[in-house]
Write a protein that holds these residues in place. Sequence first.
Motif, PDB file in Angstrom:
ATOM      1  N   ALA A 110      -1.018  -8.670   8.450  1.00 56.21           N
ATOM      2  CA  ALA A 110      -0.914  -8.696   6.994  1.00 56.21           C
ATOM      3  C   ALA A 110      -1.852  -7.660   6.407  1.00 56.21           C
ATOM      4  CB  ALA A 110      -1.278 -10.085   6.464  1.00 56.21           C
ATOM      5  N   GLY A 111      -1.391  -6.981   5.367  1.00 55.22           N
ATOM      6  CA  GLY A 111      -2.213  -5.987   4.696  1.00 55.22           C
ATOM      7  C   GLY A 111      -2.062  -6.093   3.196  1.00 55.22           C
ATOM      8  N   LEU A 112      -2.971  -5.451   2.469  1.00 60.65           N
ATOM      9  CA  LEU A 112      -2.955  -5.483   1.011  1.00 60.65           C
ATOM     10  C   LEU A 112      -2.720  -4.081   0.461  1.00 60.65           C
ATOM     11  CD1 LEU A 112      -6.016  -7.823   0.323  1.00 60.65           C
ATOM     12  CD2 LEU A 112      -3.592  -8.456   0.431  1.00 60.65           C
ATOM     13  N   ARG A 113      -1.719  -3.943  -0.389  1.00 64.60           N
ATOM     14  CA  ARG A 113      -1.483  -2.670  -1.068  1.00 64.60           C
ATOM     15  C   ARG A 113      -2.361  -2.610  -2.312  1.00 64.60           C
ATOM     16  NH1 ARG A 113       3.282  -5.232  -0.436  1.00 64.60           N
ATOM     17  NH2 ARG A 113       4.732  -4.448   1.133  1.00 64.60           N
ATOM     18  N   PRO A 114      -3.025  -1.476  -2.560  1.00 57.57           N
ATOM     19  CA  PRO A 114      -3.798  -1.329  -3.797  1.00 57.57           C
ATOM     20  C   PRO A 114      -2.910  -0.757  -4.900  1.00 57.57           C
ATOM     21  CG  PRO A 114      -4.270   0.496  -2.326  1.00 57.57           C
ATOM     22  CD  PRO A 114      -3.232  -0.353  -1.627  1.00 57.57           C
ATOM     23  N   LEU A 115      -2.407  -1.623  -5.767  1.00 54.14           N
ATOM     24  CA  LEU A 115      -1.478  -1.193  -6.801  1.00 54.14           C
ATOM     25  C   LEU A 115      -2.190  -1.071  -8.142  1.00 54.14           C
ATOM     26  CD1 LEU A 115       1.583  -3.466  -5.941  1.00 54.14           C
ATOM     27  CD2 LEU A 115       1.004  -1.205  -5.044  1.00 54.14           C
ATOM     28  N   LEU A 116      -1.904   0.003  -8.857  1.00 55.17           N
ATOM     29  CA  LEU A 116      -2.467   0.143 -10.199  1.00 55.17           C
ATOM     30  C   LEU A 116      -1.851  -0.913 -11.102  1.00 55.17           C
ATOM     31  CD1 LEU A 116      -2.427   4.013 -10.634  1.00 55.17           C
ATOM     32  CD2 LEU A 116      -4.376   2.555 -10.139  1.00 55.17           C
ATOM     33  N   GLU A 117      -2.721  -1.661 -11.778  1.00 53.97           N
ATOM     34  CA  GLU A 117      -2.242  -2.792 -12.559  1.00 53.97           C
ATOM     35  C   GLU A 117      -1.511  -2.318 -13.806  1.00 53.97           C
ATOM     36  OE1 GLU A 117      -3.756  -7.158 -14.040  1.00 53.97           O
ATOM     37  OE2 GLU A 117      -5.154  -5.749 -13.160  1.00 53.97           O
TER      38      GLU A 117
END
Length: 575
Positions: free
Chosen positions: A342-349
């Motif tokens: 599992a990984g986390l994408r850094p998305l601009l809010e």
Amino acid sequence: MRSVALSPQAREDALDAMESEVLDVLVVGGGVVGAGAALDAVTRGLTVGLVEARDVASGTSSRSSKLMHGGLRYLEMLDFRLVAEALKERGLNLERLAPHLVKKVPFLYPLTHRGWERFYVGSGVALYDAMSKASGYGSSVPLHKHLTRRGARKLVPSLKKDALVGALRYYDAQVDDARHTMFLARTAAAYGAHVATRARVVDLVKEGERVVGAHVRDLETGRELTVRARQVVNATGVWTDDTQQMAGERGLFHVRASKGIHLVVPRDRLRSETGMILRTEKSVLFVIPWGRHWIIGTTDTAWSLSKDHPAASESDIDYLLDHVNEVLETPLTRADVQGVYAGLRPLLEGESEATSKLSREHAVGHPAPGLVVVAGGKYTTYRVMAKDAIDEAVHGLEVQLDRKVPECVTEDVPLLGAEGYEALWNTRHLLARTSGLHEVRVEHLLNRYGSLVHEVLELVQQDPSLGEPLTGANDYLRAEVVYAASHEGARHVDDVLTRRTRVSIEEFDRGLGVVEEVADLMAGVLGWDGSQRDREVEHYRSRVEAELESQRMPDDETADAARKGAPDVVPVTTT
């Protein structure tokens, strides 16, 4: 170009150098963007330091879909600029920057509606191919091809007959993300950057409103040091907001974490000569060839729990199995799942609540004098993100240095192992003969080390026992473990089994059968005593147990709690 090892001594020298001189640029974060920024800055002639709290690529940059692609689905969103940018970067890496690490991969796109869908999807894929060729770096990527249902099922016999009416086959590219990021960091070091992992920024140093460096803690020894720099680049991905707060300034933008999980299954569980891309109600699902395995992913759900170790729950795994089984004649079961990550994408809010609608594009800001922040983006466009971040830092640097800083040159800077790779590939049969290894083994090594393969083979020459495969992980040689610790910056068993190799997701036992052998090999390089060696083994076993437990939990909250049951081998404290 000379090869530089990320050795234990090199790490100590890097910390000493960062403490004793004023750097032009200090990069915080050892993911693909941070490593790319360090390479960009140092090849402009700047003095550079790179610090990472854990291991290189230990966050998002080792947990992606392992694709270096243009993003076909972004054409449907009419984001032509992003797709064109990504296709250029894909071609650059395939043909110039990292041909030893980035490879073409075919995908089948099943069609489920007659008439209009073939025209609609075919037009999109044709545009995708045209944009690739127009980039100037797509000559090696084959064009797409239309297939009948019979032709598609000949390529993918595992498909249900009623799952499609026809198909298209097109090409993208894939990469071992963790090794690619490590090669970026190692290439930066070869050009003179100071690289140190397990070195955590605990605070930023300020003089008035200006950020002038960082307080860094060596997590291996407890040593505290102050690193002074004219510009600090925050490239910490999903931790961007946390790092911004150290400056005491309101962040220019915010990053939201989106969790994506992937399953790894043995190659024989799915009969296919190509990968697949499948539409779901929310996004797309990839079935990606990966050596003797398939990677199936991904999900796209909001995540607000532990960023350190995102956990895959039972419902996540069932979601992927249910969707891929809709098109397979013989369904996959939990028993077929060899690995999960599992990984986390850094998305601009943004304003949308759905993470799949948040921006995959990146942003660069200067929230305080001396501090640059880069966030968002996608793996494929790491080089563009790094360039934009260093360009922003250069605006302030040129005033401080009172001289012009050269433009970015990374479009023409191959990674270590790239130069000479094609020639070695063409003569791999000779390399097999002289090394005494099977040609298939040599091919495997070339696609992991490129022209640095000679450094691995030298270890085998010095100690023939290192030419034997790991017991319980036959894809990898014992020499690769030694090399990971001596040349690739691996400091713990977890680094080797999870990132320098992929044993943790490629074996049903998640690497438990080989952990002691790996610890013994690393101990000789890193000087571990018996207690340290045993602690490394126990930590890895606890980690695997916690991950397996989390994957039996019904939801994010319970999965996160289970995963936290295994602490880091080196605690990354917040104080």
